[in-house]
Design an enzyme around this catalytic site. Structure first.
Site, mmCIF file in Angstrom:
data_model
loop_
_atom_site.group_PDB
_atom_site.id
_atom_site.type_symbol
_atom_site.label_atom_id
_atom_site.label_comp_id
_atom_site.label_asym_id
_atom_site.label_seq_id
_atom_site.Cartn_x
_atom_site.Cartn_y
_atom_site.Cartn_z
ATOM 1 N N ARG A 92 52.205 44.634 40.020
ATOM 2 C CA ARG A 92 51.118 45.216 40.800
ATOM 3 C C ARG A 92 51.627 45.805 42.106
ATOM 4 O O ARG A 92 51.262 46.888 42.506
ATOM 5 C CB ARG A 92 50.054 44.150 41.121
ATOM 6 C CG ARG A 92 49.319 43.646 39.911
ATOM 7 C CD ARG A 92 48.653 42.334 40.170
ATOM 8 N NE ARG A 92 49.637 41.295 40.459
ATOM 9 C CZ ARG A 92 49.371 40.002 40.524
ATOM 10 N NH1 ARG A 92 48.133 39.584 40.367
ATOM 11 N NH2 ARG A 92 50.322 39.135 40.770
ATOM 12 N N SER A 130 44.306 36.344 38.930
ATOM 13 C CA SER A 130 43.447 35.268 38.412
ATOM 14 C C SER A 130 43.185 34.238 39.500
ATOM 15 O O SER A 130 42.082 33.703 39.616
ATOM 16 C CB SER A 130 44.121 34.577 37.226
ATOM 17 O OG SER A 130 44.263 35.470 36.158
#
Ligand code: PNS
Length: 178
Positions: A92, A130
């Site tokens: 990311r 998450s």
């Protein structure tokens, strides 16, 4: 011609739109993509393994070359067992790179034939994880657009048993909402 099989390993607790984005990208370049959920990653996961399998199966139903499985032990051993050629991992931001590089190189040491392939998720998921989804949900914040609606609903049920009770009493209404 040889079919290229990849595994996409992770904890997926919970699966997010960032994971889904990566699965969609991976399914385009690999012949077969196995989403491999690590068993016993966390001592107290938000979702048990069967729940994560169900959520990921539902999220990936439209991709005919994607399947969901679970594994424990060394990822490279699981990769060898399913005859995977590659491991798919998402990067990311630059902060992911150090950990991912270390893991990729260690996995290469353990299993030189297995290639790690990094893909970038869409920009809007570059700050999504998450762990943050769990934290935001547990503190009552909105996780809309961060996870699929079905995962959002399951998180709500998990954190607020009253929501579950309401749906158990009125299951038709729940189905309509998807
Ligand atoms: O989604 P995550 O938690 O970042 O996934 C990490 C995962 C599951 C890919 C990694 O912890 C893993 O592969 N675990 C299995 C054990 C293993 O092979 N460890 C050696 C890594 S070099």
């Amino acid at each position: 011609m040889k079919k290229i099989v990849a595994i996409y390993p992770g904890s997926f607790d919970p699966p997010t739109n960032g994971h889904l984005d990566l699965i969609a990208r991976g399914s385009k370049i690999f012949d077969q993509l196995i989403v491999a959920i690590l068993r016993n990653a966390e001592k107290a996961p938000l979702f048990g393994l069967p729940e994560r399998v169900l959520m990921l199966e539902s999220m990936t139903a439209e991709f005919k070359n994607v399947e969901v499985a679970t594994f424990d032990g060394l990822m490279v051993e699981y990769a060898a067992k399913v005859k995977a050629d590659a491991v798919l991992r998402g990067i990311r931001a630059i902060s992911d790179y150090e950990y991912e590089l270390q893991m990729a190189l260690m996995n290469r040491k353990l299993h030189p034939e297995l290639e790690t392939v990094f893909m970038m998720p869409a920009e809007q998921y570059s700050y999504l994880s998450s762990r943050l989804v769990r934290e935001i949900a547990q503190l009552g914040g909105s996780i809309k657009d961060l996870v699929p609606v079905m995962v959002e609903q399951r998180i709500k049920e998990k954190l607020d048993p009253a929501v579950k009770l309401q749906h158990a009493r009125n299951p038709t209404k729940r189905r309509k909402r998807g």
